[in-house]
Design an enzyme around this catalytic site. Structure first.
Site, PDB file in Angstrom:
ATOM      1  N   ARG A   1     -10.437  10.085   1.109  1.00 61.01           N
ATOM      2  CA  ARG A   1     -10.309  10.718   2.424  1.00 61.01           C
ATOM      3  C   ARG A   1     -11.485  11.634   2.720  1.00 61.01           C
ATOM      4  O   ARG A   1     -11.856  11.815   3.873  1.00 61.01           O
ATOM      5  CB  ARG A   1      -8.968  11.454   2.518  1.00 61.01           C
ATOM      6  CG  ARG A   1      -7.811  10.460   2.571  1.00 61.01           C
ATOM      7  CD  ARG A   1      -6.453  11.090   2.631  1.00 61.01           C
ATOM      8  NE  ARG A   1      -5.427  10.050   2.695  1.00 61.01           N
ATOM      9  CZ  ARG A   1      -4.132  10.261   2.625  1.00 61.01           C
ATOM     10  NH1 ARG A   1      -3.682  11.501   2.494  1.00 61.01           N
ATOM     11  NH2 ARG A   1      -3.277   9.254   2.681  1.00 61.01           N
TER      12      ARG A   1
ATOM     13  N   LYS B   1       0.859  -1.182   0.000  1.00 61.02           N
ATOM     14  CA  LYS B   1       0.000   0.000   0.000  1.00 61.02           C
ATOM     15  C   LYS B   1       0.895   1.232   0.000  1.00 61.02           C
ATOM     16  O   LYS B   1       1.613   1.496   0.956  1.00 61.02           O
ATOM     17  CB  LYS B   1      -0.926   0.012   1.220  1.00 61.02           C
ATOM     18  CG  LYS B   1      -1.862   1.222   1.258  1.00 61.02           C
ATOM     19  CD  LYS B   1      -2.739   1.194   2.504  1.00 61.02           C
ATOM     20  CE  LYS B   1      -3.667   2.387   2.557  1.00 61.02           C
ATOM     21  NZ  LYS B   1      -4.496   2.400   3.779  1.00 61.02           N
TER      22      LYS B   1
ATOM     23  N   LYS C   1      -1.975  -1.570  -3.883  1.00 64.42           N
ATOM     24  CA  LYS C   1      -2.839  -0.385  -3.880  1.00 64.42           C
ATOM     25  C   LYS C   1      -1.979   0.869  -3.941  1.00 64.42           C
ATOM     26  O   LYS C   1      -1.031   0.982  -3.153  1.00 64.42           O
ATOM     27  CB  LYS C   1      -3.692  -0.371  -2.597  1.00 64.42           C
ATOM     28  CG  LYS C   1      -4.621   0.838  -2.472  1.00 64.42           C
ATOM     29  CD  LYS C   1      -5.328   0.844  -1.123  1.00 64.42           C
ATOM     30  CE  LYS C   1      -6.237   2.070  -1.002  1.00 64.42           C
ATOM     31  NZ  LYS C   1      -6.866   2.163   0.322  1.00 64.42           N
TER      32      LYS C   1
ATOM     33  N   GLU D   1       7.508  -6.533   1.650  1.00 65.69           N
ATOM     34  CA  GLU D   1       6.238  -6.414   2.376  1.00 65.69           C
ATOM     35  C   GLU D   1       5.330  -7.611   2.071  1.00 65.69           C
ATOM     36  O   GLU D   1       4.714  -8.192   2.972  1.00 65.69           O
ATOM     37  CB  GLU D   1       5.536  -5.110   1.987  1.00 65.69           C
ATOM     38  CG  GLU D   1       6.206  -3.834   2.472  1.00 65.69           C
ATOM     39  CD  GLU D   1       5.877  -3.518   3.922  1.00 65.69           C
ATOM     40  OE1 GLU D   1       5.196  -4.332   4.582  1.00 65.69           O
ATOM     41  OE2 GLU D   1       6.301  -2.448   4.400  1.00 65.69           O
TER      42      GLU D   1
END
Length: 321
Positions: A202, A192, A245, A230
């Site tokens: 947001r 991400k 993402k 990750e």
């Protein structure tokens, strides 16, 4: 003698027969924003065609999702109350917990995924516990795990931690297993990125940080080898599905992840991608349907098994045409 590749493009039926990548309603997961209150269906201004739903009107969108053939939804909650530790996120009577139960009364078959994070619930807007204006990774893990557990207890099929704390998948897998939820899956937001493409979300989720930014825990857009570290870590900790993402600007990462691992790969076609297409289409600059179809084909062609997208319902309609 040169190769005549055009032979296999001669007619639409031939092109259909040799098509390598095909979109289907079963590829899509639709994001839904749930809010407190009654009789609420309010359009999100930066994301035309997407809405905030109160629980009493949630059935409207769930029934539409089922009708078009989408198999899964991911739920995001907007609470009335926020505090330093995001207590609404793990409240057994919280907005997401009640939303999951509500969806279960409408459909027992629809795959219900829940976003596991704190940013919508904290007064500071960060994704973990803040100590001295820094997000404390290890203190946050306990809270992230409790959120996931509360979602599983409410009936979620899958939890999707988006906080990007190191060790969060292991913390979630441990607490789920210890409490009898061994069959609840984890879709990890593994790669991400700290992206400018999240702006409209947001607004939709009321999750803008009140100070600083998320660059210490979300990934640097310049890095791809880091994404593999990750992803490797999340799989080792117990992730069932990995995610990249945003989607469109990170298809190289999707391809690398697909080639490196045999677990399912998800992408999230985020709000900024959606909003840009909508805005350009409104101005008459592009063909919205053609652009949206091509975008999502590129995600699947890159290696995505599933796509979280605000275009899910539209795509299903266009695929039937």
């Amino acid at each position: 003698m040169f190769k005549r590749n055009r032979r296999l493009r001669e007619t639409s039926n031939i092109r259909d027969l040799v098509r390598e990548t095909i979109l289907s309603p079963t590829d899509f997961i639709f994001p839904i924003f749930v809010v407190e209150g009654e009789n609420i269906k309010e359009e999100i201004s930066s994301m035309p065609g997407n809405y905030h739903f109160s629980l009493d009107r949630l059935h409207e969108i769930i029934e539409e999702v089922i009708e078009v053939g989408v198999r899964g939804v991911i739920l995001f909650g907007l609470p009335d109350h926020k505090d330093e530790v995001g207590s609404g996120a793990f409240d057994k009577n919280g907005i997401i917990q009640r939303a999951v139960k509500k969806v279960r009364t409408i459909s027992k078959d629809l795959v219900v995924i829940t976003d596991v994070c704190m940013c919508e619930y904290t007064s500071h807007g960060h994704c973990g516990i803040v100590v001295d204006e820094k997000v404390d990774n290890d203190k946050s893990l306990k809270y992230i795990a409790e959120i996931a557990l509360s979602h599983a207890q409410a009936g979620a099929d899958m939890v999707a931690p988006s906080d990007m704390m190191d060790g969060h998948v292991e913390a979630i897998r441990t607490i789920l297993d210890e409490n009898g939820f061994k069959d609840v899956s984890i879709m990890a937001y593994s790669a991400k990125y700290s992206s400018a493409f999240y702006g409209p979300f947001r607004e939709a989720a009321d999750s803008t940080p009140q100070f600083g930014n998320r660059k210490t825990y979300q990934m640097d857009p310049a890095n791809s080898r880091e994404a593999m570290r990750e992803i490797d870590a999340d799989i080792e900790e117990g992730a069932d599905i990995i995610m990249v993402k945003p989607a469109l600007s990170y298809l190289d990462v999707v391809r690398w992840a697909r080639d490196r691992h045999d677990v399912p790969v998800a992408v999230y076609s985020v709000s900024g991608e959606f909003a840009m297409v909508k805005a350009a289409a409104k101005m008459g600059f592009i063909d919205e349907k053609a652009i949206a179809m091509e975008m999502h084909l590129s995600m699947k062609r890159a290696g995505a098994d599933m796509i979280i997208t605000y275009y899910a319902l539209d795509l299903c309609g266009w695929l039937r045409e």
